[in-house]
Each structure stands twice: as structure tokens, then as C-alpha cells.
Design a protein around this motif. Structure first.
Motif, PDB file in Angstrom:
ATOM      1  N   VAL A  12       4.829   6.491 -13.954  1.00 54.60           N
ATOM      2  CA  VAL A  12       5.653   5.999 -15.065  1.00 54.60           C
ATOM      3  C   VAL A  12       6.238   7.180 -15.834  1.00 54.60           C
ATOM      4  CG1 VAL A  12       5.607   4.769 -17.267  1.00 54.60           C
ATOM      5  CG2 VAL A  12       4.465   3.799 -15.265  1.00 54.60           C
ATOM      6  N   TYR A  13       5.448   8.220 -16.028  1.00 54.38           N
ATOM      7  CA  TYR A  13       5.930   9.414 -16.717  1.00 54.38           C
ATOM      8  C   TYR A  13       7.137  10.020 -15.988  1.00 54.38           C
ATOM      9  CZ  TYR A  13       6.067  14.176 -18.500  1.00 54.38           C
ATOM     10  OH  TYR A  13       6.487  15.361 -19.035  1.00 54.38           O
ATOM     11  N   LEU A  14       7.143   9.954 -14.661  1.00 54.05           N
ATOM     12  CA  LEU A  14       8.228  10.530 -13.861  1.00 54.05           C
ATOM     13  C   LEU A  14       9.494   9.674 -13.852  1.00 54.05           C
ATOM     14  CD1 LEU A  14       6.138  11.723 -10.779  1.00 54.05           C
ATOM     15  CD2 LEU A  14       7.128  13.158 -12.591  1.00 54.05           C
ATOM     16  N   GLY A  48       7.186  11.168  -4.751  1.00 55.56           N
ATOM     17  CA  GLY A  48       8.396  10.786  -4.035  1.00 55.56           C
ATOM     18  C   GLY A  48       8.798   9.354  -4.318  1.00 55.56           C
ATOM     19  N   ALA A  49       7.832   8.513  -4.608  1.00 55.77           N
ATOM     20  CA  ALA A  49       8.121   7.109  -4.917  1.00 55.77           C
ATOM     21  C   ALA A  49       8.947   6.989  -6.183  1.00 55.77           C
ATOM     22  CB  ALA A  49       6.820   6.317  -5.049  1.00 55.77           C
ATOM     23  N   ALA A  50       8.838   7.959  -7.075  1.00 60.56           N
ATOM     24  CA  ALA A  50       9.600   7.919  -8.330  1.00 60.56           C
ATOM     25  C   ALA A  50      11.099   7.944  -8.062  1.00 60.56           C
ATOM     26  CB  ALA A  50       9.197   9.079  -9.236  1.00 60.56           C
ATOM     27  N   ALA A  89       8.811  -6.876   1.851  1.00 60.25           N
ATOM     28  CA  ALA A  89       8.000  -6.918   0.634  1.00 60.25           C
ATOM     29  C   ALA A  89       8.724  -6.204  -0.502  1.00 60.25           C
ATOM     30  CB  ALA A  89       6.643  -6.251   0.879  1.00 60.25           C
ATOM     31  N   CYS A  90       8.184  -6.379  -1.675  1.00 56.65           N
ATOM     32  CA  CYS A  90       8.729  -5.711  -2.865  1.00 56.65           C
ATOM     33  C   CYS A  90       7.551  -5.165  -3.673  1.00 56.65           C
ATOM     34  CB  CYS A  90       9.546  -6.690  -3.701  1.00 56.65           C
ATOM     35  SG  CYS A  90      10.202  -5.959  -5.204  1.00 56.65           S
ATOM     36  N   ALA A  91       7.518  -3.853  -3.844  1.00 62.10           N
ATOM     37  CA  ALA A  91       6.505  -3.239  -4.695  1.00 62.10           C
ATOM     38  C   ALA A  91       7.041  -3.247  -6.117  1.00 62.10           C
ATOM     39  CB  ALA A  91       6.241  -1.808  -4.245  1.00 62.10           C
ATOM     40  N   CYS A 116       0.844  -1.195   0.000  1.00 63.04           N
ATOM     41  CA  CYS A 116       0.000   0.000   0.000  1.00 63.04           C
ATOM     42  C   CYS A 116       0.881   1.248   0.000  1.00 63.04           C
ATOM     43  CB  CYS A 116      -0.913   0.021   1.227  1.00 63.04           C
ATOM     44  SG  CYS A 116      -2.102  -1.321   1.259  1.00 63.04           S
ATOM     45  N   TRP A 117       0.559   2.190  -0.866  1.00 63.71           N
ATOM     46  CA  TRP A 117       1.262   3.470  -0.925  1.00 63.71           C
ATOM     47  C   TRP A 117       0.240   4.590  -0.817  1.00 63.71           C
ATOM     48  CZ3 TRP A 117       4.658   2.963  -5.944  1.00 63.71           C
ATOM     49  CH2 TRP A 117       5.795   2.204  -5.654  1.00 63.71           C
ATOM     50  N   PRO A 118       0.548   5.626  -0.024  1.00 64.62           N
ATOM     51  CA  PRO A 118      -0.332   6.805  -0.035  1.00 64.62           C
ATOM     52  C   PRO A 118      -0.200   7.509  -1.383  1.00 64.62           C
ATOM     53  CG  PRO A 118       1.351   6.965   1.700  1.00 64.62           C
ATOM     54  CD  PRO A 118       1.629   5.736   0.923  1.00 64.62           C
ATOM     55  N   ALA A 119      -1.300   7.825  -2.013  1.00 61.80           N
ATOM     56  CA  ALA A 119      -1.271   8.475  -3.325  1.00 61.80           C
ATOM     57  C   ALA A 119      -0.533   9.807  -3.249  1.00 61.80           C
ATOM     58  CB  ALA A 119      -2.688   8.668  -3.843  1.00 61.80           C
ATOM     59  N   ALA A 120      -0.634  10.510  -2.115  1.00 62.00           N
ATOM     60  CA  ALA A 120       0.027  11.807  -1.965  1.00 62.00           C
ATOM     61  C   ALA A 120       1.547  11.690  -2.040  1.00 62.00           C
ATOM     62  CB  ALA A 120      -0.381  12.445  -0.636  1.00 62.00           C
ATOM     63  N   ALA A 121       2.088  10.523  -1.741  1.00 62.53           N
ATOM     64  CA  ALA A 121       3.540  10.330  -1.746  1.00 62.53           C
ATOM     65  C   ALA A 121       4.047   9.718  -3.045  1.00 62.53           C
ATOM     66  CB  ALA A 121       3.939   9.448  -0.570  1.00 62.53           C
ATOM     67  N   LEU A 122       3.197   9.642  -4.055  1.00 65.65           N
ATOM     68  CA  LEU A 122       3.561   8.947  -5.286  1.00 65.65           C
ATOM     69  C   LEU A 122       4.719   9.620  -6.030  1.00 65.65           C
ATOM     70  CD1 LEU A 122       2.615   6.367  -6.536  1.00 65.65           C
ATOM     71  CD2 LEU A 122       1.154   7.680  -8.045  1.00 65.65           C
TER      72      LEU A 122
END
Length: 137
Positions: free
Chosen positions: A106-108, A21-23, A55-57, A13-19
Motif C-alpha cells: 500500500v505504501y508503494l 513488482g505487483a505495485a 481471477a481478480c486480486a 496467490c502471490w509470491p512475497a518476493a514479487a510484491l
């Protein structure tokens, strides 16, 4: 009606607001090239991952080579993953919003570089070498 969400084993699970930063944390894992028939464009799949202690996302999508040195997503909304995006109230995003958010992620990502390296026949960096380069940066 049950409000429980049943996720496949290994989902993250990832918070959408932190997406965005996930890049920065998602790393290229592998790229495969599908066998092209005569007259067809080269195409394949690329996979990006973020490892955690338990885990692995992962995210993966199909790509197509439009011209030499130019690759694009085959379907920008067709990102496959084991990630559940959560809103500010920790509820899952609607499917349409989730697809749009994943397309933005993906764009990022600088995914075209590893795909083009694979198409040029360059040996992809092993994970240990990538991690060492990342620590050095």
C-alpha cells in the motif's frame, strides 16, 4: 493435522518476493467516501485490483482525511484482500509478516491521488480510459 490451506473462492496467490513488482500492476478500482457527521473527519475506503484471465486480486483499506489535501490509512495493518502471500518455498506467510508486507505494498501505491480526486468531486477515470492511458505511457 491437515496441511491443506482452504482459501475462499476467488483467492489469488502471490509470491512475497514479487510484491514490489505487483505495485506496478495493481490499478485503482474504486474509492468510496463515508458520510461524515458534523465535526467528524471525512473517511472512506479505497480498492485496488489486478485482473487475470480467470481471477481478480484485490486489496482495500480504510482512509481518513487529516486535513484538506492530506489522507492517511486509518489502520496501516488493516489491509483487506483476497491475496495469499507465499514465501520462497511456496508456503503461506505468517499472519504478522503478511500484514506487514501488504502495508508495504500500500505504501508503494499512489493511492492518495485517486482518493483526493474523489474528495474534490472529480469523476474517477473509467477502467477503459485508465487502460488506454497505461498503454499510451
Amino acid at each position: 493435522m491437515s496441511t491443506l490451506i482452504h482459501l475462499p473462492e476467488g483467492s489469488v496467490c502471490w509470491p512475497a518476493a514479487a510484491l514490489s513488482g505487483a505495485a506496478r500492476d495493481v490499478m485503482h478500482a474504486q474509492t468510496s467516501v463515508h458520510r461524515a457527521r458534523a465535526g467528524e473527519r471525512r473517511a472512506g475506503t479505497t480498492r485496488w485490483e489486478r485482473s487475470y484471465a480467470d481471477a481478480c486480486a484485490w486489496l482495500e483499506w480504510d482512509w481518513v482525511e487529516l486535513a484538506k489535501g492530506t489522507v492517511v490509512q486509518a489502520d496501516p495493518l488493516g489491509v483487506r484482500c483476497n491475496v495469499l502471500l507465499l514465501d520462497e518455498r511456496q508456503r503461506p506467510l505468517l499472519s504478522s509478516r503478511r500484514r506487514a508486507m501488504l502495508a508495504t505494498l500500500v505504501y508503494l501505491l499512489p493511492w492518495q491521488g485517486p482518493v483526493l480526486d474523489r474528495l474534490r468531486g472529480a469523476a474517477p477515470l473509467r477502467r477503459v480510459e485508465r487502460d488506454a492511458q497505461r498503454l499510451a505511457a
